[in-house]
Each structure stands twice: as structure tokens, then as C-alpha cells.
Motif scaffolding. Structure first.
Motif, PDB file in Angstrom:
ATOM      1  N   TYR A 210       0.804  -1.224   0.000  1.00 19.12           N
ATOM      2  CA  TYR A 210       0.000   0.000   0.000  1.00 19.12           C
ATOM      3  C   TYR A 210       0.838   1.276   0.000  1.00 19.12           C
ATOM      4  O   TYR A 210       0.659   2.154  -0.849  1.00 19.12           O
ATOM      5  CB  TYR A 210      -0.935  -0.007   1.212  1.00 19.12           C
ATOM      6  CG  TYR A 210      -2.077   0.979   1.115  1.00 19.12           C
ATOM      7  CD1 TYR A 210      -3.310   0.590   0.602  1.00 19.12           C
ATOM      8  CD2 TYR A 210      -1.939   2.292   1.550  1.00 19.12           C
ATOM      9  CE1 TYR A 210      -4.368   1.475   0.517  1.00 19.12           C
ATOM     10  CE2 TYR A 210      -2.985   3.187   1.464  1.00 19.12           C
ATOM     11  CZ  TYR A 210      -4.201   2.771   0.950  1.00 19.12           C
ATOM     12  OH  TYR A 210      -5.247   3.662   0.858  1.00 19.12           O
ATOM     13  N   ALA A 211       1.758   1.412   0.941  1.00 15.05           N
ATOM     14  CA  ALA A 211       2.538   2.649   1.040  1.00 15.05           C
ATOM     15  C   ALA A 211       3.448   2.831  -0.170  1.00 15.05           C
ATOM     16  O   ALA A 211       3.615   3.946  -0.675  1.00 15.05           O
ATOM     17  CB  ALA A 211       3.354   2.658   2.331  1.00 15.05           C
ATOM     18  N   SER A 212       4.045   1.748  -0.646  1.00 11.42           N
ATOM     19  CA  SER A 212       4.886   1.833  -1.840  1.00 11.42           C
ATOM     20  C   SER A 212       4.056   2.249  -3.046  1.00 11.42           C
ATOM     21  O   SER A 212       4.492   3.063  -3.870  1.00 11.42           O
ATOM     22  CB  SER A 212       5.566   0.486  -2.109  1.00 11.42           C
ATOM     23  OG  SER A 212       6.369   0.546  -3.273  1.00 11.42           O
ATOM     24  N   ASP A 213       2.856   1.700  -3.158  1.00 15.88           N
ATOM     25  CA  ASP A 213       1.967   2.087  -4.259  1.00 15.88           C
ATOM     26  C   ASP A 213       1.658   3.579  -4.206  1.00 15.88           C
ATOM     27  O   ASP A 213       1.662   4.268  -5.235  1.00 15.88           O
ATOM     28  CB  ASP A 213       0.657   1.301  -4.187  1.00 15.88           C
ATOM     29  CG  ASP A 213       0.802  -0.151  -4.612  1.00 15.88           C
ATOM     30  OD1 ASP A 213       1.888  -0.538  -5.089  1.00 15.88           O
ATOM     31  OD2 ASP A 213      -0.182  -0.898  -4.464  1.00 15.88           O
ATOM     32  N   ALA A 224      -3.156   0.373 -13.357  1.00 17.85           N
ATOM     33  CA  ALA A 224      -4.416  -0.165 -12.843  1.00 17.85           C
ATOM     34  C   ALA A 224      -4.159  -1.259 -11.813  1.00 17.85           C
ATOM     35  O   ALA A 224      -4.955  -1.474 -10.900  1.00 17.85           O
ATOM     36  CB  ALA A 224      -5.256  -0.710 -13.991  1.00 17.85           C
ATOM     37  N   ALA A 225      -3.040  -1.969 -11.970  1.00 15.18           N
ATOM     38  CA  ALA A 225      -2.668  -3.035 -11.033  1.00 15.18           C
ATOM     39  C   ALA A 225      -1.207  -2.859 -10.651  1.00 15.18           C
ATOM     40  O   ALA A 225      -0.365  -2.545 -11.490  1.00 15.18           O
ATOM     41  CB  ALA A 225      -2.886  -4.402 -11.664  1.00 15.18           C
ATOM     42  N   THR A 226      -0.897  -3.052  -9.390  1.00 14.44           N
ATOM     43  CA  THR A 226       0.472  -2.849  -8.928  1.00 14.44           C
ATOM     44  C   THR A 226       1.382  -4.012  -9.317  1.00 14.44           C
ATOM     45  O   THR A 226       0.980  -5.177  -9.244  1.00 14.44           O
ATOM     46  CB  THR A 226       0.510  -2.673  -7.401  1.00 14.44           C
ATOM     47  OG1 THR A 226       1.867  -2.491  -6.984  1.00 14.44           O
ATOM     48  CG2 THR A 226      -0.081  -3.876  -6.680  1.00 14.44           C
ATOM     49  N   PRO A 227       2.619  -3.717  -9.722  1.00 15.17           N
ATOM     50  CA  PRO A 227       3.590  -4.784  -9.960  1.00 15.17           C
ATOM     51  C   PRO A 227       4.274  -5.227  -8.667  1.00 15.17           C
ATOM     52  O   PRO A 227       5.065  -6.163  -8.670  1.00 15.17           O
ATOM     53  CB  PRO A 227       4.590  -4.137 -10.919  1.00 15.17           C
ATOM     54  CG  PRO A 227       4.508  -2.685 -10.620  1.00 15.17           C
ATOM     55  CD  PRO A 227       3.100  -2.410 -10.199  1.00 15.17           C
ATOM     56  N   CYS A 228       3.976  -4.553  -7.564  1.00 12.36           N
ATOM     57  CA  CYS A 228       4.561  -4.902  -6.267  1.00 12.36           C
ATOM     58  C   CYS A 228       4.088  -6.290  -5.849  1.00 12.36           C
ATOM     59  O   CYS A 228       2.906  -6.620  -5.964  1.00 12.36           O
ATOM     60  CB  CYS A 228       4.134  -3.863  -5.223  1.00 12.36           C
ATOM     61  SG  CYS A 228       4.590  -4.273  -3.522  1.00 12.36           S
TER      62      CYS A 228
END
Length: 234
Positions: A210-213, A224-228
Motif C-alpha cells: 500500500y505505502a509503496s503504491d 491499474a494493477a500494482t507490480p509490487c
């Protein structure tokens, strides 16, 4: 109800933002994973401007409701999100960019996002703490979503509700200033608490990325979607 002339003006305002200039498009960035307590994360001077963030997110704002099986945002509804963010930022002192980043993270900016449940009801654009405003209650979606509901959703998530904190309170609880306050506040908004010095990517519960995003969204990333792929707590 909006008059036809006002609806037209709002739609034109949205279309203006929907067509970013080449200069704004150049600020779109590749995702970079951030871990740790936020100390060496990007400074506010590295953040994209609000106009750049807004322009970069137009494609998602225009299509994000489909994932919920709902009608996508209209140009008028998108313009009303913009107006609400600016108005609530002015009244609360919370940076427009932070409000937009959280909104995109929580719902993709869909005005008809369904209410989720994480111990309490989390409705609306910002999936706030038991707020009273939303345009999809008990699977009964409103189309169009009234401007008052859109402003209410942004207000509930930013200023807080009668039963829970918003971004303003989370920023105060961060105990720090500058960009790091926003990264810690994002963690608090997602999980409800934060232990000073802890890794923002290793919460006891919630979404690890969440915080990195949020940091990446503030830099101009608009996926649209995180690569994390940080593992969420079990």
C-alpha cells in the motif's frame, strides 16, 4: 439536478484534463518498489504535479467501474471528482495529490465502487471508515452519482467520519513532516496504526504494497494493477 449548460461546462472541463499535453505525459514513471520506514523515500520535490497525476489517471478514471460490474464514470462525474478533491483539499489542508493517490488506490476513482468490509464498513471512492456517503449501497448503484455524494465521499476519506479517521488525522498521527508523513499516513489509513520505525511494507495486517503504491502514484505512476509483490500478512 444540473442544468444542461452546467453539465456541458463540467464535461468540457473533464475533457480538457483528459487530453494531457506532451509535457504532462513525460512525467509518467515506471513503478519502483520502496521498503523501509520511509526515510529515504522520494521527497515532495520529486512528486508529480497534481495536473500531471490527474492527466495520467484519466484512462483509469474512465474505465475503473467495469471491474465492479458497474457503469463507468461519465465525464461529468469525473469533473465532479476533480472539483471535490480541490474543494476538500482547500478546507482540510491535505495535499490534492495525496487525496487523488488514495482515491485511485482504493477504488480506481470509481464513483460506484462497492462497500468493502474490514472490521467496519468501508464505502465509496476512498473506502473510508464507516462513512455515510456512497453511490453503491447494498448493491443498489446510483447512476448518475450525485455531486453531493461524490463530495461527501472525498470529505469522509479526507476529513474523517464520526467513527473513524481520514487522511488529515492520519497525517497528524504520523509524527513527522514532509513527504514521509504522507507515506506513514498511507500505512495508517490502510491498517489503522503504525509503529514508529517499522517497515512500511511489513504491516501486521492490511496490504503490504500500500505505502509503496502511494509513493509511486505521487511520482506519477498510474497503473491499474500494482507490480509490487510483497507478501501480505497471513
Amino acid at each position: 439536478m444540473f442544468s444542461k449548460s452546467l453539465t456541458y461546462l463540467l464535461a468540457m472541463a473533464s475533457l480538457t484534463y483528459a487530453m494531457p499535453t506532451p509535457e504532462l505525459e513525460q512525467r509518467a514513471v515506471q513503478y519502483k518498489l520502496y521498503t523501509g520506514d520511509g526515510t529515504n523515500w522520494p521527497a515532495q520535490t520529486a512528486w508529480a504535479s497534481f495536473d500531471t497525476m490527474w492527466a495520467n489517471n484519466q484512462a483509469i478514471l474512465s474505465s475503473s467501474c467495469a471491474q465492479f460490474g458497474q457503469a463507468n464514470n461519465s465525464p461529468t462525474e469525473i469533473a465532479e471528482i476533480l472539483s471535490a478533491i480541490k474543494s476538500v483539499s482547500s478546507s482540510t489542508g491535505v495535499d490534492t495529490r495525496f487525496i487523488l493517490a488514495i482515491t485511485m488506490q482504493e477504488s480506481g476513482g470509481c464513483v460506484r465502487a462497492p462497500t468493502s468490509y474490514g472490521g467496519v464498513l468501508n464505502p465509496g471512492l476512498m473506502q473510508d471508515h464507516n462513512g455515510i456517503h456512497n453511490c453503491n449501497s447494498n448493491q443498489q448503484a446510483q447512476n448518475p452519482c450525485p455531486a453531493a455524494q461524490i463530495t461527501g465521499m472525498i470529505t469522509d476519506g479526507t476529513a474523517g467520519t464520526a467513527s473513524g479517521d481520514g487522511l488529515k488525522q492520519c497525517l497528524a498521527q504520523s509524527g513527522v513532516t514532509g513527504a514521509r508523513a504522507s507515506y506513514i499516513a498511507a500505512r495508517i489509513y490502510n491498517t489503522g496504526s503504525y509503529a514508529a520505525g517499522a517497515d512500511l511494507g511489513k504491516p501486521k495486517y492490511g496490504t503490504s504494497c500500500y505505502a509503496s503504491d502511494i509513493a509511486n502514484r505521487l511520482l506519477g505512476w498510474a497503473g491499474a494493477a500494482t507490480p509490487c509483490n510483497l507478501p501480505n500478512p497471513s
